[in-house]
Design a protein around this motif. Structure first.
Motif, PDB file in Angstrom:
ATOM      1  N   THR A   1    -117.353 -13.417  -3.915  1.00 54.71           N
ATOM      2  CA  THR A   1    -116.593 -13.833  -5.090  1.00 54.71           C
ATOM      3  C   THR A   1    -115.146 -13.339  -5.087  1.00 54.71           C
ATOM      4  O   THR A   1    -114.234 -14.134  -5.345  1.00 54.71           O
ATOM      5  CB  THR A   1    -117.315 -13.378  -6.372  1.00 54.71           C
ATOM      6  OG1 THR A   1    -118.658 -13.823  -6.319  1.00 54.71           O
ATOM      7  CG2 THR A   1    -116.639 -13.943  -7.602  1.00 54.71           C
TER       8      THR A   1
ATOM      9  N   LEU B   1    -119.585  -9.001  -1.223  1.00 51.41           N
ATOM     10  CA  LEU B   1    -119.603 -10.074  -2.217  1.00 51.41           C
ATOM     11  C   LEU B   1    -118.533 -11.116  -1.878  1.00 51.41           C
ATOM     12  O   LEU B   1    -117.372 -10.767  -1.647  1.00 51.41           O
ATOM     13  CB  LEU B   1    -119.328  -9.513  -3.612  1.00 51.41           C
ATOM     14  CG  LEU B   1    -120.430  -8.675  -4.228  1.00 51.41           C
ATOM     15  CD1 LEU B   1    -119.957  -8.087  -5.541  1.00 51.41           C
ATOM     16  CD2 LEU B   1    -121.664  -9.516  -4.440  1.00 51.41           C
TER      17      LEU B   1
ATOM     18  N   ALA C   1    -113.173 -15.470  -2.641  1.00 46.37           N
ATOM     19  CA  ALA C   1    -112.928 -16.825  -3.146  1.00 46.37           C
ATOM     20  C   ALA C   1    -111.854 -16.819  -4.231  1.00 46.37           C
ATOM     21  O   ALA C   1    -110.986 -17.713  -4.269  1.00 46.37           O
ATOM     22  CB  ALA C   1    -114.226 -17.419  -3.686  1.00 46.37           C
ATOM     23  N   LEU C   2    -111.902 -15.823  -5.112  1.00 49.14           N
ATOM     24  CA  LEU C   2    -110.875 -15.719  -6.151  1.00 49.14           C
ATOM     25  C   LEU C   2    -109.492 -15.482  -5.547  1.00 49.14           C
ATOM     26  O   LEU C   2    -108.491 -16.018  -6.029  1.00 49.14           O
ATOM     27  CB  LEU C   2    -111.219 -14.587  -7.122  1.00 49.14           C
ATOM     28  CG  LEU C   2    -112.370 -14.846  -8.079  1.00 49.14           C
ATOM     29  CD1 LEU C   2    -112.689 -13.589  -8.863  1.00 49.14           C
ATOM     30  CD2 LEU C   2    -112.015 -15.975  -9.021  1.00 49.14           C
TER      31      LEU C   2
ATOM     32  N   GLY D   1    -113.767  -5.852  -3.676  1.00 46.93           N
ATOM     33  CA  GLY D   1    -114.909  -6.475  -3.036  1.00 46.93           C
ATOM     34  C   GLY D   1    -115.317  -5.847  -1.720  1.00 46.93           C
ATOM     35  O   GLY D   1    -116.317  -6.229  -1.132  1.00 46.93           O
TER      36      GLY D   1
END
Length: 121
Positions: free
Chosen positions: A78, A76, A81-82, A53
């Motif tokens: 995402t 990004l 968060a993952l 990322g």
């Protein structure tokens, strides 16, 4: 040549951590060491997600702190968060694995996988 190594350094570290984790899981007989190997694998996966990322020169995805023209140049959110989700799940799984190891030690009196496998009772 030196710039290529620096760009790929996180992925090289991920490969090394994966190798150490798989070696520990595959060749160690102590349950605590196996749990540590699984934790090393978890750290490698988290580092891989963060490295995927990353965008050089990009801004954090917090709109209140970004400049006006930075909407196309943001990292990004995402993978971050993952990774946070993975860390929380990893803590729970680690606690569960260590609780199993403690129960196995109390029941069998050993943490050696080969001895526990032979006892079966």
């Amino acid at each position: 040549m030196n710039n290529v190594i620096l760009v790929n350094l996180p992925f090289i570290v991920v490969a090394l951590l994966l190798a150490v984790g798989f070696y520990t899981i595959g060749f160690k007989r102590n349950l605590i060491k196996i749990v540590i190997g699984i934790e090393i694998l978890e750290g490698a996966v988290n580092l891989f997600l963060i490295a995927l990322g990353y965008v050089k020169g990009a801004y954090a995805p917090i709109y209140t702190m970004a400049p006006q023209n930075a909407t196309n140049n943001m990292v990004l959110p995402t993978p971050q968060a993952l990774t946070l989700t993975s860390i929380v799940i990893g803590v729970a799984v680690s606690a569960l694995m260590l609780a199993f190891a403690v129960n196995i030690y109390e029941h069998y009196g050993t943490l050696d996988v080969t001895k526990v496998r032979r006892l079966k009772g």
